[in-house]
Design an enzyme around this catalytic site. Sequence first.
Site, PDB file in Angstrom:
ATOM      1  N   ARG A   1      45.523  37.163 -20.846  1.00 50.89           N
ATOM      2  CA  ARG A   1      44.330  37.431 -21.647  1.00 50.89           C
ATOM      3  C   ARG A   1      44.674  37.238 -23.122  1.00 50.89           C
ATOM      4  NH1 ARG A   1      43.792  43.221 -18.687  1.00 50.89           N
ATOM      5  NH2 ARG A   1      42.718  42.611 -16.764  1.00 50.89           N
ATOM      6  N   ARG A  11       0.816  -1.219   0.000  1.00 49.47           N
ATOM      7  CA  ARG A  11       0.000   0.000   0.000  1.00 49.47           C
ATOM      8  C   ARG A  11       0.843   1.259   0.000  1.00 49.47           C
ATOM      9  NH1 ARG A  11      -4.183  -1.027   4.760  1.00 49.47           N
ATOM     10  NH2 ARG A  11      -2.558  -2.486   5.466  1.00 49.47           N
TER      11      ARG A  11
END
Length: 470
Positions: free
Chosen positions: A444, A15
């Site tokens: 960079r 259940r």
Amino acid sequence: MSNNVIILAGGQGKRMKTNMPKALCKVIGEPMLEWVLTACEKAELDDICIVKGYEGEQIEDYLAKRESKANISTVLQAERLGTGHAVMQAADFLKAHEGGNTLILCGDAPFIDEETIRGALGLHTERDCGVTVVTSRVEDPTGYGRIIRTENGISGIVEHKDCTTAQLAITEINSGCYWFKTSDLLEVLFDIQPNNAQGEYYLTDCVELVISKGRTADAFISANPHVALGANDRKGLLMLNDIARYEIIDKWLDEGIEFTCTDGVSIGNNVVIGAGTRIDSGVNLRGNTVIGEGCIIGNNCIIENTKVGNNVNLNNVQAYESEIEDNVKIGPYVQLRPNSHIKKGAKIGDFVEIKNSTIGEGTSVAHLTYIGDSDVGANVNFGCGVVTVNYDGDKKFRTVIEDNAFIGCNTNLVAPVKVGKGAYTAAGSTITKDVPPSALAIERGKATIKEGYAEKKLKARTEKFENSRK
């Protein structure tokens, strides 16, 4: 004389509509079986046999991951033929402990507690009982077996459907927990018969047989009103969660913990909270979490298996298997993944994720940053948008950032890499080489500007937009 435990955990729980054993369904984040095991360990019962059944390998998997203080073994109940039949499967375990006492518990009745176990054992040994039933007094005993008391103990247990009118008025009920003298249990266990409509072997029949052989039988009334409660479906499981949630909150209120609102608050059975701490709404404290003194655990925090120091302020934080030292402030919207260690006085701002890393004392990680597999020193400052690039698609590598370093905004630290003491990285840099102490690293790409490139892109996008409006 050895005292041991058999836990019945073979229930399927149809259940519940789940593919796991019923005893593994959770109450406040822990399997019901874990609640029972914890109570046994607190009562210093260190030899435990679990009777498994449906999907029993899931119980084995759970036990394999669990840090146990006890010696835990399992046996299989291949057919579900009742509680007595389940105990029969542990016959070898019983024979190995024949000189002691055996506690029988239900793996799906999570509210058994140390005090009840010890109290029932005390009565059991003091009176030299063959069996001692753990009972509870309830306002509505409907559906439970009633305890029939005598001047010298009990004479038996009568199931609800078999009660007389007078017996229906009895409010002392059977919890399904029993202390047996192990030798007495073995003497009668295989004499019980499935003489009932279900064709099952009931453990309660063992109680009757022990009494019939002239052994002393008694009942210990637990002070815990919920000791008999279990769950057969999701509604029942929700009820257990609600009961546990409010019981635990009440306990911490009595200890002086402040709750500004209990909406959505859930605190695990093994959680520890220090004096003067405040808990806000939506907080979920799980597992073996320890919260120190004077903390603020703000709205919607989820803290699992984590140690939190004193005077810590958390706001919308999720922390798993980590450690947070004293005077740390974290949040909002921060995740600490396993093996994160935040040292004293550190500050972690909004939208930060930290994984398998140490953050040094007084270090500030402001916002929008990911730190993974890193060792960060003291008094380091992270600008916005920093990422430690720890994974190359095949292996993971560590980043080391030493004391007093300054990591500029939008820096990518490509591991393995080391930033020395007091070094700086320029904003927008992708650092691929070690940075010496006190140096400035600028890494960079060369800027390339193509005049007029955007005009045709903008024209096409504008035309598409205008056409969509027609």
